[in-house]
Design a protein around this motif. Structure first.
Motif, PDB file in Angstrom:
ATOM      1  N   GLU A  59       0.824  -1.200   0.000  1.00  0.00           N
ATOM      2  CA  GLU A  59       0.000   0.000   0.000  1.00  0.00           C
ATOM      3  C   GLU A  59       0.864   1.257   0.000  1.00  0.00           C
ATOM      4  N   GLU A  60       0.299   2.321  -0.545  1.00  0.00           N
ATOM      5  CA  GLU A  60       0.969   3.625  -0.526  1.00  0.00           C
ATOM      6  C   GLU A  60       0.376   4.493   0.569  1.00  0.00           C
ATOM      7  N   ALA A  61       1.243   5.087   1.373  1.00  0.00           N
ATOM      8  CA  ALA A  61       0.816   6.023   2.415  1.00  0.00           C
ATOM      9  C   ALA A  61       0.789   7.421   1.813  1.00  0.00           C
ATOM     10  N   ARG A  62      -0.378   8.018   1.743  1.00  0.00           N
ATOM     11  CA  ARG A  62      -0.494   9.339   1.128  1.00  0.00           C
ATOM     12  C   ARG A  62      -0.631  10.450   2.154  1.00  0.00           C
ATOM     13  N   SER A  63      -0.466  10.092   3.422  1.00  0.00           N
ATOM     14  CA  SER A  63      -0.455  11.078   4.504  1.00  0.00           C
ATOM     15  C   SER A  63       0.311  10.470   5.662  1.00  0.00           C
ATOM     16  N   ALA A  64       0.709  11.299   6.602  1.00  0.00           N
ATOM     17  CA  ALA A  64       1.415  10.786   7.772  1.00  0.00           C
ATOM     18  C   ALA A  64       0.525   9.817   8.552  1.00  0.00           C
ATOM     19  N   SER A  65      -0.727  10.166   8.708  1.00  0.00           N
ATOM     20  CA  SER A  65      -1.625   9.288   9.467  1.00  0.00           C
ATOM     21  C   SER A  65      -1.793   7.945   8.765  1.00  0.00           C
ATOM     22  N   ALA A  66      -1.795   7.954   7.428  1.00  0.00           N
ATOM     23  CA  ALA A  66      -1.897   6.691   6.694  1.00  0.00           C
ATOM     24  C   ALA A  66      -0.646   5.847   6.902  1.00  0.00           C
ATOM     25  N   ALA A  67       0.518   6.484   6.901  1.00  0.00           N
ATOM     26  CA  ALA A  67       1.768   5.750   7.136  1.00  0.00           C
ATOM     27  C   ALA A  67       1.741   5.097   8.520  1.00  0.00           C
ATOM     28  N   TYR A  68       1.327   5.845   9.521  1.00  0.00           N
ATOM     29  CA  TYR A  68       1.270   5.292  10.878  1.00  0.00           C
ATOM     30  C   TYR A  68       0.272   4.125  10.951  1.00  0.00           C
ATOM     31  N   HIS A  69      -0.873   4.316  10.313  1.00  0.00           N
ATOM     32  CA  HIS A  69      -1.893   3.258  10.327  1.00  0.00           C
ATOM     33  C   HIS A  69      -1.367   1.981   9.666  1.00  0.00           C
ATOM     34  N   LEU A  70      -0.697   2.114   8.531  1.00  0.00           N
ATOM     35  CA  LEU A  70      -0.209   0.934   7.808  1.00  0.00           C
ATOM     36  C   LEU A  70       0.869   0.206   8.611  1.00  0.00           C
ATOM     37  N   ILE A  71       1.734   0.965   9.268  1.00  0.00           N
ATOM     38  CA  ILE A  71       2.771   0.326  10.090  1.00  0.00           C
ATOM     39  C   ILE A  71       2.128  -0.446  11.238  1.00  0.00           C
ATOM     40  N   ASP A  72       1.180   0.180  11.925  1.00  0.00           N
ATOM     41  CA  ASP A  72       0.512  -0.528  13.022  1.00  0.00           C
ATOM     42  C   ASP A  72      -0.294  -1.712  12.513  1.00  0.00           C
ATOM     43  N   ARG A  73      -0.874  -1.580  11.338  1.00  0.00           N
ATOM     44  CA  ARG A  73      -1.593  -2.715  10.744  1.00  0.00           C
ATOM     45  C   ARG A  73      -0.642  -3.882  10.505  1.00  0.00           C
ATOM     46  N   ALA A  74       0.537  -3.581   9.958  1.00  0.00           N
ATOM     47  CA  ALA A  74       1.510  -4.637   9.688  1.00  0.00           C
ATOM     48  C   ALA A  74       1.923  -5.358  10.972  1.00  0.00           C
ATOM     49  N   PHE A  75       2.255  -4.588  12.007  1.00  0.00           N
ATOM     50  CA  PHE A  75       2.728  -5.214  13.251  1.00  0.00           C
ATOM     51  C   PHE A  75       1.613  -5.967  13.964  1.00  0.00           C
ATOM     52  N   THR A  76       0.382  -5.476  13.863  1.00  0.00           N
ATOM     53  CA  THR A  76      -0.740  -6.196  14.457  1.00  0.00           C
ATOM     54  C   THR A  76      -0.954  -7.529  13.754  1.00  0.00           C
ATOM     55  N   GLU A  77      -0.887  -7.523  12.431  1.00  0.00           N
ATOM     56  CA  GLU A  77      -1.075  -8.762  11.677  1.00  0.00           C
ATOM     57  C   GLU A  77       0.082  -9.730  11.902  1.00  0.00           C
ATOM     58  N   PHE A  78       1.295  -9.207  12.034  1.00  0.00           N
ATOM     59  CA  PHE A  78       2.425 -10.090  12.359  1.00  0.00           C
ATOM     60  C   PHE A  78       2.161 -10.848  13.659  1.00  0.00           C
ATOM     61  N   ALA A  79       1.555 -10.168  14.621  1.00  0.00           N
ATOM     62  CA  ALA A  79       1.388 -10.744  15.959  1.00  0.00           C
ATOM     63  C   ALA A  79       0.164 -11.631  16.085  1.00  0.00           C
ATOM     64  N   THR A  80      -0.841 -11.444  15.214  1.00  0.00           N
ATOM     65  CA  THR A  80      -2.117 -12.109  15.439  1.00  0.00           C
ATOM     66  C   THR A  80      -2.536 -13.076  14.341  1.00  0.00           C
ATOM     67  N   ALA A  81      -1.906 -13.017  13.193  1.00  0.00           N
ATOM     68  CA  ALA A  81      -2.247 -13.894  12.076  1.00  0.00           C
ATOM     69  C   ALA A  81      -0.978 -14.566  11.576  1.00  0.00           C
ATOM     70  N   ARG A  82      -1.120 -15.416  10.565  1.00  0.00           N
ATOM     71  CA  ARG A  82       0.095 -15.986  10.000  1.00  0.00           C
ATOM     72  C   ARG A  82       0.935 -14.850   9.432  1.00  0.00           C
ATOM     73  N   PRO A  83       2.171 -14.680   9.914  1.00  0.00           N
ATOM     74  CA  PRO A  83       2.969 -13.542   9.448  1.00  0.00           C
ATOM     75  C   PRO A  83       3.410 -13.735   8.000  1.00  0.00           C
ATOM     76  N   ARG A  84       3.219 -12.721   7.213  1.00  0.00           N
ATOM     77  CA  ARG A  84       3.683 -12.731   5.824  1.00  0.00           C
ATOM     78  C   ARG A  84       4.238 -11.349   5.500  1.00  0.00           C
ATOM     79  N   SER A  85       5.004 -11.253   4.423  1.00  0.00           N
ATOM     80  CA  SER A  85       5.646  -9.987   4.078  1.00  0.00           C
ATOM     81  C   SER A  85       4.624  -8.916   3.712  1.00  0.00           C
ATOM     82  N   LYS A  86       4.970  -7.665   4.030  1.00  0.00           N
ATOM     83  CA  LYS A  86       4.139  -6.498   3.702  1.00  0.00           C
ATOM     84  C   LYS A  86       5.052  -5.425   3.086  1.00  0.00           C
ATOM     85  N   HIS A  87       4.440  -4.540   2.307  1.00  0.00           N
ATOM     86  CA  HIS A  87       5.201  -3.437   1.713  1.00  0.00           C
ATOM     87  C   HIS A  87       4.417  -2.140   1.867  1.00  0.00           C
TER      88      HIS A  87
END
Length: 531
Positions: A130-158
């Motif tokens: 995904e592309e972060a088009r605002s600072a808040s979007a960048a923060y949301h995507l990073i937290d989304r990635a780390f949440t999914e790493f911890a709670t689902a089968r971890p897979r690569s994200k970009h």
């Protein structure tokens, strides 16, 4: 806090989420991402190629259980790291790549590093891109990635960040929110699973990489149920070495299907039962299966009489270990230990016959190395043999590019693993051809003074491909390439090197290599058996 450029804010956010190391290569497009790394207290490892950076992040993640993070530039930087991202996706490794991207591409052509669809390209090898088009979007995507790493089968994200946005002022990232737990197996299904296991006359477990975290209860669980067991390659070490009813990591032996045909219940825990686990279309069982996995896409492969449980494999195993003793003491073995021993001996002999000369080298290395040694192997015949005959005393200590099957994995992944593991012994195992994909990362190991033995299995050709051609009645072609003097090449980078003449020398070389500062290339050829 006053506003800071977004690139710096992202570094601070990553540090707050537990990131201590970033692997990458800076460039003019992602330079703003580097503004806050040192200030945030993060160590940056300069790879020699973006593919190396991605594999280092992968190895770091496998060794530590934490997310591996890579910083790469627009266009070719991201493209170069797509192979590691594909490998991490395939093997369920938490790797996050953060790249720069052009601010606008629809109305402008001829820009530096321009791609038609950069996020779309990464989406083909990542769980999401995904592309972060605002600072808040960048923060949301990073937290989304780390949440999914911890709670689902971890897979690569970009995540890609536009160049101008990375340099623009932004408020601090939000505070860390509590993360939800992994899905737990439903109690009703747990009760049903326990009833099925205790009613079975010849149950058999298959443990995959998803079962690693519950390995400490597996030995007692097998005793309590009288069940036999197999592990996938990724699950090696989950079953204690010497368990009398363990068939080992031998699922790929064709006649293991006959073993499963005798079972009246199969319990597959944390495994896809993928092609690279079996090398046939199915296990060979004609009985119900209990299948436990975090990934719902795995569970759609079940049959009508199967029990399909979406949930954390560790929680499932611990629930069994608590509940079964309340119903029954240790059961008599449901399988004949002599039959298991005979099958393992036969399959070991088959492995040795298929790729002659490697088994005794594996045995010598196993005796010479500490039990806690962590291995990172490449696509090479040496690893193919070791994966079947080398019982691991600990889980998650042998890492291999299983699904995607890329060459060039071992060295950079071992570097990442060594950085993450600290004083823990780490060994890389590569073939002469695959080693040359990423050999430049030797410079990183030398630069950091990593005590890292690199076993280079040199049979002078793409032997696995040659054998495949012969089996297909194709005249071997394009399987021999001119090799350099690998020892001199290693020494040119500042690494040590050795060519042991026999197995006794190999053992001494490995002990020395683990003890000294800096990497050691250990050049091994089939002639070592005649020394």
């Amino acid at each position: 806090m006053p506003q800071r450029p977004l690139g710096a804010q992202i570094s601070h956010m990553l540090k707050a989420r537990g990131v201590d190391v970033i692997f990458g290569i800076p460039g003019v497009h992602n330079v703003e991402m580097y503004r806050g790394i040192e200030e945030a207290g993060i160590t940056h490892i300069l790879a020699r190629h973006e593919q190396g950076a991605g594999f280092m992040a992968d190895g770091y993640a496998r060794a530590t259980g934490k997310a591996g993070v890579a910083y790469v530039i627009t266009g070719p930087g991201l493209c170069n790291t797509m192979t590691p991202l594909g490998q991490a996706y395939s093997d369920g490794v938490p790797v996050l790549a953060i790249s720069s991207c052009l601010d606008e591409t629809s109305a402008t052509r001829g820009q530096l590093h321009q791609m038609l669809d950069q996020a779309g390209a990464a989406r083909t090898v990542c769980e999401w891109s995904e592309e972060a088009r605002s600072a808040s979007a960048a923060y949301h995507l990073i937290d989304r990635a780390f949440t999914e790493f911890a709670t689902a089968r971890p897979r690569s994200k970009h995540i890609q960040v536009p160049i101008a946005l990375a340099g623009s002022l932004a408020d601090d990232a939000p505070s860390i929110l509590p993360r939800p737990a992994k899905p737990q197996p439903p109690q009703t299904q747990l009760t049903q699973a326990i009833t099925m296991i205790l009613a079975a006359q010849k149950p058999i477990f298959v443990f995959g990489g998803g079962a690693v975290a519950g390995a400490d209860v597996v030995g007692n669980l097998l005793c309590m149920t009288g069940a036999a067991s197999f592990t996938t390659y990724a699950g090696r070490g989950v079953v204690p070495v010497g368990a009398p009813l363990d068939f080992g990591s031998t699922l790929a032996r064709s006649d293991s299907a006959a073993v499963f045909a005798q079972a009246d219940l199969v319990i597959a825990v944390g495994t896809e039962l993928a092609e690279v686990d079996l090398w046939r279309s199915d296990l060979g069982h004609n009985c119900p299966m209990i299948r436990v996995d975090l990934d719902p896409s795995v569970l759609v492969q079940g049959k009508a009489d199967d029990l399909l449980i979406q949930g954390d494999a560790e929680a499932f195993l611990r629930a069994l270990a608590i509940s079964i003793p309340a119903r029954v003491d240790n059961r008599d073995p449901c399988w004949d230990a002599d039959v298991v021993t005979s099958a393992r001996a036969r399959w070991r002999a088959e492995t040795d016959a298929e790729r002659p000369g490697i088994v005794p080298i594996c045995d010598a290395l196993k005796d010479a190395l500490p039990e806690e040694t962590m291995f990172f192997s490449d696509m090479t015949q040496f690893a193919y043999v070791a994966k079947e005959i080398w019982d691991m005393p600990k889980p998650a200590h042998w890492h291999h590019p299983f699904g995607f099957g890329t060459l060039g994995y071992a060295l950079p992944a071992a570097i990442g693993g060594k950085i993450g593991g600290g004083d823990q012994p780490v060994v890389a195992i590569a073939g002469d051809y695959g080693f040359q994909y990423t050999l430049q990362e030797l410079g990183v190991a030398v630069e950091l003074g990593l005590s890292l033995p690199i076993i280079l299995w040199d049979n002078g050709k793409l032997k696995e491909i040659e054998d495949s051609m012969v089996r297909s009645q194709i005249a071997p072609n394009a399987v021999v390439a001119r090799n350099p003097d690998f020892c001199k090449l290693a020494e040119a980078y500042g690494a040590a090197s050795a060519r042991p003449a026999n197995l006794a020398e190999l053992s001494e070389v490995m002990k020395k290599a683990l003890a000294q500062r800096g990497p050691t290339l250990v050049h091994v050829t089939p002639e070592i058996l005649g020394g």
